[in-house]
Design an enzyme around this catalytic site. Structure first.
Site, PDB file in Angstrom:
ATOM      1  N   ASP A  12      68.555  46.193  -9.013  1.00  0.00           N
ATOM      2  CA  ASP A  12      68.770  47.641  -9.130  1.00  0.00           C
ATOM      3  C   ASP A  12      69.203  47.933 -10.562  1.00  0.00           C
ATOM      4  OD1 ASP A  12      69.937  50.144  -6.982  1.00  0.00           O
ATOM      5  OD2 ASP A  12      70.304  50.188  -9.129  1.00  0.00           O
ATOM      6  N   ASP A 112      63.956  52.543  -9.595  1.00  0.00           N
ATOM      7  CA  ASP A 112      64.921  51.617 -10.208  1.00  0.00           C
ATOM      8  C   ASP A 112      65.324  50.458  -9.294  1.00  0.00           C
ATOM      9  OD1 ASP A 112      66.785  52.805  -8.445  1.00  0.00           O
ATOM     10  OD2 ASP A 112      68.383  52.599  -9.929  1.00  0.00           O
ATOM     11  N   GLU A 113      64.478  50.112  -8.328  1.00  0.00           N
ATOM     12  CA  GLU A 113      64.844  49.066  -7.378  1.00  0.00           C
ATOM     13  C   GLU A 113      63.633  48.247  -6.951  1.00  0.00           C
ATOM     14  OE1 GLU A 113      67.244  49.924  -3.574  1.00  0.00           O
ATOM     15  OE2 GLU A 113      68.029  51.289  -5.096  1.00  0.00           O
TER      16      GLU A 113
HETATM   17  P1  DGT Z   1      73.977  52.705 -10.245  1.00  0.00           P
HETATM   18  O1  DGT Z   1      75.083  52.982  -9.282  1.00  0.00           O
HETATM   19  O2  DGT Z   1      74.447  52.026 -11.506  1.00  0.00           O
HETATM   20  O3  DGT Z   1      72.801  52.038  -9.639  1.00  0.00           O
HETATM   21  O4  DGT Z   1      73.530  54.149 -10.728  1.00  0.00           O
HETATM   22  P2  DGT Z   1      72.141  54.881 -10.597  1.00  0.00           P
HETATM   23  O5  DGT Z   1      72.254  56.166 -11.326  1.00  0.00           O
HETATM   24  O6  DGT Z   1      71.022  53.991 -11.040  1.00  0.00           O
HETATM   25  O7  DGT Z   1      72.105  55.184  -9.061  1.00  0.00           O
HETATM   26  P3  DGT Z   1      71.002  54.894  -7.967  1.00  0.00           P
HETATM   27  O8  DGT Z   1      70.458  53.515  -8.117  1.00  0.00           O
HETATM   28  O9  DGT Z   1      71.640  55.263  -6.671  1.00  0.00           O
HETATM   29  O10 DGT Z   1      69.881  55.970  -8.266  1.00  0.00           O
HETATM   30  C1  DGT Z   1      68.809  55.763  -9.169  1.00  0.00           C
HETATM   31  C2  DGT Z   1      68.430  57.078  -9.843  1.00  0.00           C
HETATM   32  O11 DGT Z   1      68.131  58.090  -8.857  1.00  0.00           O
HETATM   33  C3  DGT Z   1      69.544  57.689 -10.688  1.00  0.00           C
HETATM   34  O12 DGT Z   1      69.579  57.198 -12.014  1.00  0.00           O
HETATM   35  C4  DGT Z   1      69.285  59.161 -10.596  1.00  0.00           C
HETATM   36  C5  DGT Z   1      68.655  59.371  -9.253  1.00  0.00           C
HETATM   37  N1  DGT Z   1      69.655  59.874  -8.276  1.00  0.00           N
HETATM   38  C6  DGT Z   1      70.540  59.147  -7.539  1.00  0.00           C
HETATM   39  N2  DGT Z   1      71.302  59.912  -6.758  1.00  0.00           N
HETATM   40  C7  DGT Z   1      70.901  61.196  -6.989  1.00  0.00           C
HETATM   41  C8  DGT Z   1      71.314  62.480  -6.458  1.00  0.00           C
HETATM   42  O13 DGT Z   1      72.217  62.603  -5.633  1.00  0.00           O
HETATM   43  N3  DGT Z   1      70.638  63.569  -6.940  1.00  0.00           N
HETATM   44  C9  DGT Z   1      69.614  63.462  -7.865  1.00  0.00           C
HETATM   45  N4  DGT Z   1      68.997  64.556  -8.286  1.00  0.00           N
HETATM   46  N5  DGT Z   1      69.204  62.282  -8.365  1.00  0.00           N
HETATM   47  C10 DGT Z   1      69.835  61.160  -7.950  1.00  0.00           C
HETATM   48 CA    CA Z   2      70.534  52.046  -9.979  1.00  0.00          CA
HETATM   49 CA    CA Z   3      68.778  52.511  -6.849  1.00  0.00          CA
END
Ligand code: DGT
Ligand code: CA
Ligand code: CA
Length: 369
Positions: A12, A112-113
């Site tokens: 991820d 991203d996964e």
């Molecule tokens: P992390 O926790 O380091 O994996 O952080 P992210 O941002 O990569 O989180 P992830 O893997 O849950 O989500 C991947 C992408 O999906 C993130 O960069 C932006 C989008 N995303 C995630 N959650 C939301 C949300 O609640 N609303 C929107 N609009 N986009 C989201």
């Molecule tokens: Ca992520």
């Molecule tokens: Ca993810």
């Protein structure tokens, strides 16, 4: 003979959209970075898509209204960026291509996964898997500048929970014999498919942790959640998951749409636009080594009504000229059938088959000979 364990990884990408923005402009790296989806009504309205870990320290979270994120970051030199999916897709494609090279079987699940089955690559050995994951992480970082977190387990379920347990830049290896103990103390909502509603239902049954769920009578679970879910919850809590890592099926079609600079009935003007779209489509079709049997066009007229037309080819094709020729004749027909001007156009190819690349056929030919 003992059946060999699988070795499955979930990769991820860390704070992905925000990390892409840092990649594009490294000067923002130490500041809070928030990527927002702007609804467009006012400058302020919209929600946080994601943020970097600096911003998260101030309490910024995905899905939060932007004005609230702004308030939390008041007095800091926070940077706000609008989402740019095209750029994130490009970065994602590069990383996915590298990861794919490390897998016996590969399954991308989102931008991203991805899951990797690496059983053969590491000979079923979890110590080797750790080194292998370190090498893969370093490779991805060196080639793309992006850090990722990795979970390693005996199946997809354990790999996913392992990955989530340590971010960013994490590497969590859970050996088969540790899997149940690893899951046991975690809250039930760490399991895929256990959302707010289910976890509060479970809570009311006295099931708080995965360990509680693992011990709960399976017949009762089935009575409460139905057969499919009941069995799934029971197995998941006991670290049992037999889902294979498998490539997602090909897209059913590849298409692009675009808006004309002005409404028109001028065929050449329309074809200038569709040529641009065809370039893009052709690039994707070539990259994926696909042949297509259908070409379709789509038009939105000046009164906003939409129509599509398609042709089925006699032979699968893979060249640009075939798309162009058919798009031209479809639009000629179109204009003959309607008196309205055209406002928006689309082109699509479908009915895919995949051919082995020429080179591979040659090498296998030589191997046989
Ligand atoms: P992390 O926790 O380091 O994996 O952080 P992210 O941002 O990569 O989180 P992830 O893997 O849950 O989500 C991947 C992408 O999906 C993130 O960069 C932006 C989008 N995303 C995630 N959650 C939301 C949300 O609640 N609303 C929107 N609009 N986009 C989201
Ligand atoms: Ca992520
Ligand atoms: Ca993810």
């Amino acid at each position: 003979m003992q059946v060999q364990n699988r070795v499955v990884m979930l990769v991820d990408f860390d704070y992905f959209f925000a990390q892409c923005e840092e990649l594009r402009d490294p000067t923002i790296k130490d500041k809070p970075v928030v990527v927002g989806v702007y609804s467009g009504r006012t400058e302020e309205s919209g929600a946080v898509s994601t943020s970097n870990y600096v911003a998260r320290k101030y309490g910024v979270k995905s899905g939060m209204p932007l004005f609230l994120a702004k308030r939390k970051l008041e007095g800091t030199d926070a940077v706000f960026k609008p989402v740019d999916h095209e750029y994130y897709d490009q970065v994602s494609d590069k990383i996915m291509q590298i990861l794919r090279g490390y897998a016996d079987a590969f399954e991308q699940v989102s931008v991203d996964e991805a899951y990797l089955d690496v059983t053969q690559k590491v000979q079923g050995d979890f110590e080797q898997a750790r080194l292998y994951a370190q090498k893969m992480k370093a490779h991805a970082k060196k080639e793309t500048g992006i850090t990722v977190s990795v979970g390693v387990g005996l199946n997809k379920l354990v790999a996913k929970v392992a990955c989530d347990s340590q971010k960013p830049d994490g590497l969590t290896v859970v050996k088969p014999e540790e899997a149940q103990g690893f899951l046991a103390p975690l809250p039930v909502n760490c399991l895929l498919g256990v959302g707010k509603k289910t976890s509060s239902k479970m809570d009311s049954l006295g099931i708080k942790t995965v360990g509680d769920l693992a011990k709960y009578d399976i017949q009762k679970l089935i009575a409460i959640f139905g057969k499919t879910l009941g069995i799934y919850f029971h197995n998941a809590a006991n670290a049992i998951d037999n889902e294979p890592v498998q490539e997602q099926g090909e897209a059913e079609s590849i298409g692009r749409v675009g808006t004309l600079k002005q409404n028109t009935r001028d065929l050449e003007f329309i074809l200038q636009k569709t040529d641009e779209l065809i370039e893009d489509i052709f690039k994707e079709v070539t990259e994926k080594n696909l042949s297509f049997k259908q070409v379709a066009v789509y038009a939105v007229m000046s009164d906003l009504s939409g129509k599509s037309r398609s042709v089925t080819l006699e032979q699968p094709a893979k060249d640009k000229e075939t798309i162009k020729r058919n798009v031209r004749s479809l639009f000629e027909k179109y204009l003959g059938e309607s008196k309205l001007e055209i406002r928006r156009v689309g082109v699509k190819v479908a009915g895919f088959s995949r051919e082995e690349p020429q080179q591979k056929q040659l090498t296998s030919f030589f191997q046989i000979g």
